[in-house]
Design a protein around this motif. Structure first.
Motif, PDB file in Angstrom:
ATOM      1  N   GLN A  51      38.882  92.175  60.197  1.00  0.00           N
ATOM      2  CA  GLN A  51      37.903  90.844  59.554  1.00  0.00           C
ATOM      3  C   GLN A  51      36.666  90.915  58.981  1.00  0.00           C
ATOM      4  O   GLN A  51      36.015  91.643  60.124  1.00  0.00           O
ATOM      5  CB  GLN A  51      38.575  89.483  60.435  1.00  0.00           C
ATOM      6  N   THR A  52      36.536  90.189  58.188  1.00  0.00           N
ATOM      7  CA  THR A  52      34.484  90.530  58.218  1.00  0.00           C
ATOM      8  C   THR A  52      33.898  90.421  59.312  1.00  0.00           C
ATOM      9  O   THR A  52      33.782  89.480  60.039  1.00  0.00           O
ATOM     10  CB  THR A  52      33.639  89.846  56.909  1.00  0.00           C
ATOM     11  N   LEU A  53      33.133  90.675  59.356  1.00  0.00           N
ATOM     12  CA  LEU A  53      31.789  91.236  60.532  1.00  0.00           C
ATOM     13  C   LEU A  53      30.805  90.474  60.350  1.00  0.00           C
ATOM     14  O   LEU A  53      30.622  91.376  59.287  1.00  0.00           O
ATOM     15  CB  LEU A  53      31.751  92.629  61.659  1.00  0.00           C
ATOM     16  N   MET A  54      29.979  89.495  60.585  1.00  0.00           N
ATOM     17  CA  MET A  54      28.728  88.991  59.949  1.00  0.00           C
ATOM     18  C   MET A  54      28.115  89.670  60.739  1.00  0.00           C
ATOM     19  O   MET A  54      27.363  90.158  61.706  1.00  0.00           O
ATOM     20  CB  MET A  54      28.678  87.624  60.657  1.00  0.00           C
ATOM     21  N   ILE A  55      26.247  90.094  60.410  1.00  0.00           N
ATOM     22  CA  ILE A  55      25.354  91.191  60.378  1.00  0.00           C
ATOM     23  C   ILE A  55      24.250  89.990  61.352  1.00  0.00           C
ATOM     24  O   ILE A  55      23.952  88.781  60.030  1.00  0.00           O
ATOM     25  CB  ILE A  55      24.851  91.235  59.395  1.00  0.00           C
ATOM     26  N   PRO A  56      23.973  89.965  62.334  1.00  0.00           N
ATOM     27  CA  PRO A  56      23.591  89.689  63.043  1.00  0.00           C
ATOM     28  C   PRO A  56      21.947  89.407  62.917  1.00  0.00           C
ATOM     29  O   PRO A  56      21.557  89.870  62.400  1.00  0.00           O
ATOM     30  CB  PRO A  56      23.302  89.794  64.310  1.00  0.00           C
ATOM     31  N   TRP A  57      21.579  87.643  62.844  1.00  0.00           N
ATOM     32  CA  TRP A  57      19.683  88.171  62.756  1.00  0.00           C
ATOM     33  C   TRP A  57      19.548  89.358  63.108  1.00  0.00           C
ATOM     34  O   TRP A  57      18.304  89.768  62.133  1.00  0.00           O
ATOM     35  CB  TRP A  57      19.602  86.439  62.995  1.00  0.00           C
ATOM     36  N   ARG A  58      18.852  89.339  64.139  1.00  0.00           N
ATOM     37  CA  ARG A  58      18.814  90.578  64.996  1.00  0.00           C
ATOM     38  C   ARG A  58      18.585  92.117  64.535  1.00  0.00           C
ATOM     39  O   ARG A  58      17.521  93.068  63.779  1.00  0.00           O
ATOM     40  CB  ARG A  58      18.894  90.405  66.502  1.00  0.00           C
ATOM     41  N   ALA A  59      19.749  92.280  63.951  1.00  0.00           N
ATOM     42  CA  ALA A  59      20.114  93.904  63.397  1.00  0.00           C
ATOM     43  C   ALA A  59      19.464  93.316  61.972  1.00  0.00           C
ATOM     44  O   ALA A  59      18.902  94.251  61.407  1.00  0.00           O
ATOM     45  CB  ALA A  59      21.535  93.700  63.267  1.00  0.00           C
ATOM     46  N   GLU A  60      19.411  92.373  61.404  1.00  0.00           N
ATOM     47  CA  GLU A  60      19.165  92.054  60.216  1.00  0.00           C
ATOM     48  C   GLU A  60      17.631  92.588  60.175  1.00  0.00           C
ATOM     49  O   GLU A  60      17.092  92.863  59.393  1.00  0.00           O
ATOM     50  CB  GLU A  60      19.641  91.064  59.285  1.00  0.00           C
ATOM     51  N   GLN A  61      16.957  92.216  60.879  1.00  0.00           N
ATOM     52  CA  GLN A  61      15.439  91.643  60.922  1.00  0.00           C
ATOM     53  C   GLN A  61      15.094  93.299  60.989  1.00  0.00           C
ATOM     54  O   GLN A  61      14.176  94.073  60.880  1.00  0.00           O
ATOM     55  CB  GLN A  61      14.446  91.361  62.266  1.00  0.00           C
ATOM     56  N   VAL A  62      15.692  94.580  62.138  1.00  0.00           N
ATOM     57  CA  VAL A  62      15.701  95.884  61.969  1.00  0.00           C
ATOM     58  C   VAL A  62      15.412  96.693  60.663  1.00  0.00           C
ATOM     59  O   VAL A  62      14.250  96.898  59.866  1.00  0.00           O
ATOM     60  CB  VAL A  62      16.403  96.545  63.212  1.00  0.00           C
ATOM     61  N   HIS A  63      17.008  96.225  60.091  1.00  0.00           N
ATOM     62  CA  HIS A  63      16.603  96.941  58.779  1.00  0.00           C
ATOM     63  C   HIS A  63      17.202  96.058  57.784  1.00  0.00           C
ATOM     64  O   HIS A  63      17.096  96.812  56.318  1.00  0.00           O
ATOM     65  CB  HIS A  63      18.400  97.960  58.667  1.00  0.00           C
ATOM     66  N   GLY A  64      17.242  94.844  57.863  1.00  0.00           N
ATOM     67  CA  GLY A  64      17.075  94.489  56.290  1.00  0.00           C
ATOM     68  C   GLY A  64      18.185  94.199  55.203  1.00  0.00           C
ATOM     69  O   GLY A  64      17.796  93.649  54.618  1.00  0.00           O
ATOM     70  N   ILE A  65      19.458  94.729  55.914  1.00  0.00           N
ATOM     71  CA  ILE A  65      20.160  94.174  55.712  1.00  0.00           C
ATOM     72  C   ILE A  65      20.821  93.064  55.512  1.00  0.00           C
ATOM     73  O   ILE A  65      21.437  92.726  56.686  1.00  0.00           O
ATOM     74  CB  ILE A  65      21.169  95.615  55.957  1.00  0.00           C
ATOM     75  N   SER A  66      21.381  92.384  55.058  1.00  0.00           N
ATOM     76  CA  SER A  66      21.815  91.019  54.822  1.00  0.00           C
ATOM     77  C   SER A  66      23.654  90.500  54.499  1.00  0.00           C
ATOM     78  O   SER A  66      23.611  91.784  53.513  1.00  0.00           O
ATOM     79  CB  SER A  66      21.234  90.051  53.782  1.00  0.00           C
ATOM     80  N   ASN A  67      23.959  89.715  54.995  1.00  0.00           N
ATOM     81  CA  ASN A  67      25.154  89.527  54.429  1.00  0.00           C
ATOM     82  C   ASN A  67      25.254  89.135  53.022  1.00  0.00           C
ATOM     83  O   ASN A  67      26.929  89.838  52.366  1.00  0.00           O
ATOM     84  CB  ASN A  67      25.628  88.352  55.248  1.00  0.00           C
ATOM     85  N   ALA A  68      25.059  88.965  52.933  1.00  0.00           N
ATOM     86  CA  ALA A  68      24.515  88.627  51.170  1.00  0.00           C
ATOM     87  C   ALA A  68      24.584  89.648  50.328  1.00  0.00           C
ATOM     88  O   ALA A  68      25.638  90.191  49.576  1.00  0.00           O
ATOM     89  CB  ALA A  68      23.575  87.825  50.165  1.00  0.00           C
ATOM     90  N   MET A  69      24.196  91.030  51.134  1.00  0.00           N
ATOM     91  CA  MET A  69      23.680  92.632  50.377  1.00  0.00           C
ATOM     92  C   MET A  69      24.712  92.924  50.337  1.00  0.00           C
ATOM     93  O   MET A  69      25.310  93.794  49.653  1.00  0.00           O
ATOM     94  CB  MET A  69      22.619  93.177  51.093  1.00  0.00           C
ATOM     95  N   VAL A  70      25.939  92.691  51.945  1.00  0.00           N
ATOM     96  CA  VAL A  70      27.417  93.582  51.643  1.00  0.00           C
ATOM     97  C   VAL A  70      28.572  92.776  51.525  1.00  0.00           C
ATOM     98  O   VAL A  70      29.370  93.777  51.481  1.00  0.00           O
ATOM     99  CB  VAL A  70      27.075  94.216  53.238  1.00  0.00           C
ATOM    100  N   ARG A  71      28.151  91.322  50.905  1.00  0.00           N
ATOM    101  CA  ARG A  71      29.125  91.151  50.725  1.00  0.00           C
ATOM    102  C   ARG A  71      30.416  91.554  49.483  1.00  0.00           C
ATOM    103  O   ARG A  71      31.025  91.338  49.883  1.00  0.00           O
ATOM    104  CB  ARG A  71      29.278  89.146  49.686  1.00  0.00           C
ATOM    105  N   ALA A  72      30.349  92.001  49.067  1.00  0.00           N
ATOM    106  CA  ALA A  72      30.654  93.222  48.015  1.00  0.00           C
ATOM    107  C   ALA A  72      31.259  94.569  47.388  1.00  0.00           C
ATOM    108  O   ALA A  72      31.530  95.024  47.169  1.00  0.00           O
ATOM    109  CB  ALA A  72      30.433  92.512  46.313  1.00  0.00           C
ATOM    110  N   ALA A  73      30.315  94.426  48.960  1.00  0.00           N
ATOM    111  CA  ALA A  73      30.316  96.645  49.042  1.00  0.00           C
ATOM    112  C   ALA A  73      31.688  96.235  49.539  1.00  0.00           C
ATOM    113  O   ALA A  73      31.879  96.353  50.624  1.00  0.00           O
ATOM    114  CB  ALA A  73      29.247  96.615  49.851  1.00  0.00           C
ATOM    115  N   PRO A  74      32.341  98.131  49.848  1.00  0.00           N
ATOM    116  CA  PRO A  74      33.209  98.411  50.338  1.00  0.00           C
ATOM    117  C   PRO A  74      33.203  98.059  52.031  1.00  0.00           C
ATOM    118  O   PRO A  74      32.627  98.491  52.336  1.00  0.00           O
ATOM    119  CB  PRO A  74      33.340 100.022  49.855  1.00  0.00           C
TER     120      PRO A  74
END
Length: 180
Positions: A51-74
């Motif tokens: 199942q798709t796992l959402m990127i928590p806000w706290r993690a996104e603040q560290v690396h800058g990778i958002s859910n939108a950025m990985v939506r179409a990723a493998p």
């Protein structure tokens, strides 16, 4: 020495509960960083059952990778066989290999694969050997100590961290007297 230097960005700290969102790697061949032989991909994180796992806000603040950025990723199931083939059993290097190696082992096992590099080397441990009187050994501090710079926007992104980790590895091996 021939090694693969790699780095992961993740949704959190647990290899069992969290997912990989980015993998970056570069080869060092005959003691030279070969950036043209890089591996770099975003990864859509998933739970162990796919199942798709959402990127928590706290993690996104560290690396800058958002859910939108990985939506179409493998997914990791799609990426992992390719990355294991890229490593090809070579020795691997990471800054805090216990973290990155733990995620690789857990994900490989989850998908019926084997994470089996020839050996694992840790630039945190090498930094502790080279600078035994220093307390901090995180990648930012180590880069400063060695006079290395991150590419703009490269800190806490897999390939940006890998570029610095690879150069740090070579410098640390020199400092402790090991020819790379």
């Amino acid at each position: 020495m021939n090694v693969v230097v790699f780095d992961l960005e993740t949704t959190g700290l647990s290899p069992e509960r969290d997912g990989i969102v980015e993998i970056g790697a570069v080869r060092i061949v005959d003691g030279q960083v070969q950036e043209h032989l890089k591996y770099e991909t975003l990864v859509r994180p998933t739970t162990p059952d796919g199942q798709t796992l959402m990127i928590p806000w706290r993690a996104e603040q560290v690396h800058g990778i958002s859910n939108a950025m990985v939506r179409a990723a493998p997914t990791i199931a799609e990426v992992l066989p390719e990355f294991i083939e890229y490593v090809n059993g070579w020795p691997v290097v990471a800054h805090n290999i216990g973290f990155d190696g733990g995620f690789m082992r857990a994900n490989a096992q989850r998908h019926g694969l084997t994470w089996a590099p020839a050996s694992e080397h840790c630039t945190v441990q090498l930094s502790r050997r080279a600078f035994p009187k220093e307390r901090a050994h995180n990648l930012t501090v180590l880069a400063d100590r060695l006079g290395l710079n991150f590419a703009p926007g490269g800190r806490h992104r897999s390939f940006g961290d890998v570029q610095v980790t690879a150069r740090a590895y070579l410098r640390l091996m020199e400092l402790i007297g090991v020819r790379a």
